[in-house]
Design an enzyme around this catalytic site. Sequence first.
Site, PDB file in Angstrom:
ATOM      1  N   LYS A   1      28.401  15.085   7.650  1.00 32.09           N
ATOM      2  CA  LYS A   1      28.865  14.647   8.965  1.00 32.09           C
ATOM      3  C   LYS A   1      28.009  13.464   9.396  1.00 32.09           C
ATOM      4  O   LYS A   1      26.791  13.581   9.537  1.00 32.09           O
ATOM      5  CB  LYS A   1      28.738  15.795   9.962  1.00 32.09           C
ATOM      6  CG  LYS A   1      29.165  15.411  11.376  1.00 32.09           C
ATOM      7  CD  LYS A   1      29.227  16.625  12.271  1.00 32.09           C
ATOM      8  CE  LYS A   1      29.565  16.234  13.704  1.00 32.09           C
ATOM      9  NZ  LYS A   1      29.595  17.386  14.597  1.00 32.09           N
TER      10      LYS A   1
ATOM     11  N   LYS B   1      33.246  14.097   7.333  1.00 31.99           N
ATOM     12  CA  LYS B   1      33.685  13.703   8.661  1.00 31.99           C
ATOM     13  C   LYS B   1      32.918  12.467   9.120  1.00 31.99           C
ATOM     14  O   LYS B   1      31.700  12.448   8.968  1.00 31.99           O
ATOM     15  CB  LYS B   1      33.391  14.865   9.607  1.00 31.99           C
ATOM     16  CG  LYS B   1      33.733  14.625  11.039  1.00 31.99           C
ATOM     17  CD  LYS B   1      33.328  15.829  11.829  1.00 31.99           C
ATOM     18  CE  LYS B   1      33.485  15.503  13.297  1.00 31.99           C
ATOM     19  NZ  LYS B   1      32.861  16.467  14.135  1.00 31.99           N
TER      20      LYS B   1
HETATM   21  C1  PBG Z   1      30.608  19.202  17.608  1.00 31.13           C
HETATM   22  C2  PBG Z   1      31.724  18.388  17.086  1.00 31.13           C
HETATM   23  C3  PBG Z   1      32.040  17.050  17.314  1.00 31.13           C
HETATM   24  C4  PBG Z   1      33.251  16.809  16.662  1.00 31.13           C
HETATM   25  C5  PBG Z   1      33.617  17.984  16.025  1.00 31.13           C
HETATM   26  N1  PBG Z   1      32.649  18.952  16.277  1.00 31.13           N
HETATM   27  C6  PBG Z   1      31.368  16.025  18.176  1.00 31.13           C
HETATM   28  C7  PBG Z   1      30.096  15.445  17.757  1.00 31.13           C
HETATM   29  O1  PBG Z   1      29.488  15.780  16.760  1.00 31.13           O
HETATM   30  O2  PBG Z   1      29.636  14.614  18.535  1.00 31.13           O
HETATM   31  C8  PBG Z   1      34.017  15.515  16.657  1.00 31.13           C
HETATM   32  C9  PBG Z   1      35.477  15.638  16.370  1.00 31.13           C
HETATM   33  C10 PBG Z   1      36.277  14.443  16.712  1.00 31.13           C
HETATM   34  O3  PBG Z   1      35.770  13.366  17.064  1.00 31.13           O
HETATM   35  O4  PBG Z   1      37.504  14.560  16.626  1.00 31.13           O
HETATM   36  N2  PBG Z   1      29.350  18.843  17.169  1.00 31.13           N
END
Ligand code: PBG
Length: 324
Positions: free
Chosen positions: A195, A248
């Site tokens: 991520k 992601k």
């Molecule tokens: C929680 C989380 C996030 C997203 C999914 N789980 C936000 C982040 O990490 O700031 C983002 C999903 C999206 O942008 O569609 N940590």
Amino acid sequence: MLFPDYRPRRLRKNESFRALIRETHLTPAQLIYPVFVMPGKNKREQISSMPGVYRLSVDQLAKEGKECLKLGINSVILFGLPEKKDPMGSGAHVKDGIIQRAIRELKNRVPELLVFTDVCLCEYTSHGHCGIILENQVDNDATLDVLARTAVSHAAAGADMVAPSDMMDGRVGEIRAALDENNFDTIPIMSYAVKYASAFYGPFRDAADCAPQEGDRRGYQMDPANALEAIREATLDVEEGADILMVKPAVAYLDIISRLRDEFDLPIAAYHVSGEYAMIKAAAANGWIDEERVMAETLLSIRRAGAEIILTYFAKDMARLLQD
Ligand code: PBG
């Protein structure tokens, strides 16, 4: 064999030929639809930076779940907006928390739907970080226990799979151990293994009200410049017991999806995130691109790069297009 002996256009002559040699397919069963759950009754609020995506109160979920199943989408992933936030993110793991209630509602009313949960603290902490803050730092090890309790509380409410997205070191192992100890050894973990600290999460942070009050997430999410580190992160999660590896965002990281597909034998998921969705919606709203075709081409590219599973806000639209 070269032109004129070989002519690639022979196999592009009509749709039947094209369908015959098509290498990549997209089906609704490969899509996971993200759903935002909010407090209250009879609530359905459109998220302004994500047209077509709503925050729903718990009583609205069954309808949404049934619509997904009808379209051939078998799974949703839940994100919660709690009534109250605190520095410890305790709303994440209480028995009657927003997500725990949402899971019970969906599993009671739409039992065939697979209900997955995002395991993270940022929606529940008053400071908006994904972990517990000690001495001005997001403290890794202090966060692990809270994450594990959160995952167990989701499983206890009936979740079919948990998806840790916090990016703390060691959390997959900790969550696996806690699930096993509590007799949830059949509940899989879809790890947000890779991520990135991405600007593409902007609209989500509006939707889930979880932007950090101070600082950013670069102390725990990955640097967009790094690819080898993605292999290391994924390797750790495999060792710790992940069942599915997620990358992601998706489109700006197709190379990473492809690398993971080559290096690992677990299913790969990719999250087509809020900013990626919003860009297509905005350009289409201006009449600059054809929304349906760009959506289909984008999701297909994620499959072609090597992801078996796609989390996307377009899930219902794509499934509808596939139905026609
Ligand atoms: C929680 C989380 C996030 C997203 C999914 N789980 C936000 C982040 O990490 O700031 C983002 C999903 C999206 O942008 O569609 N940590």
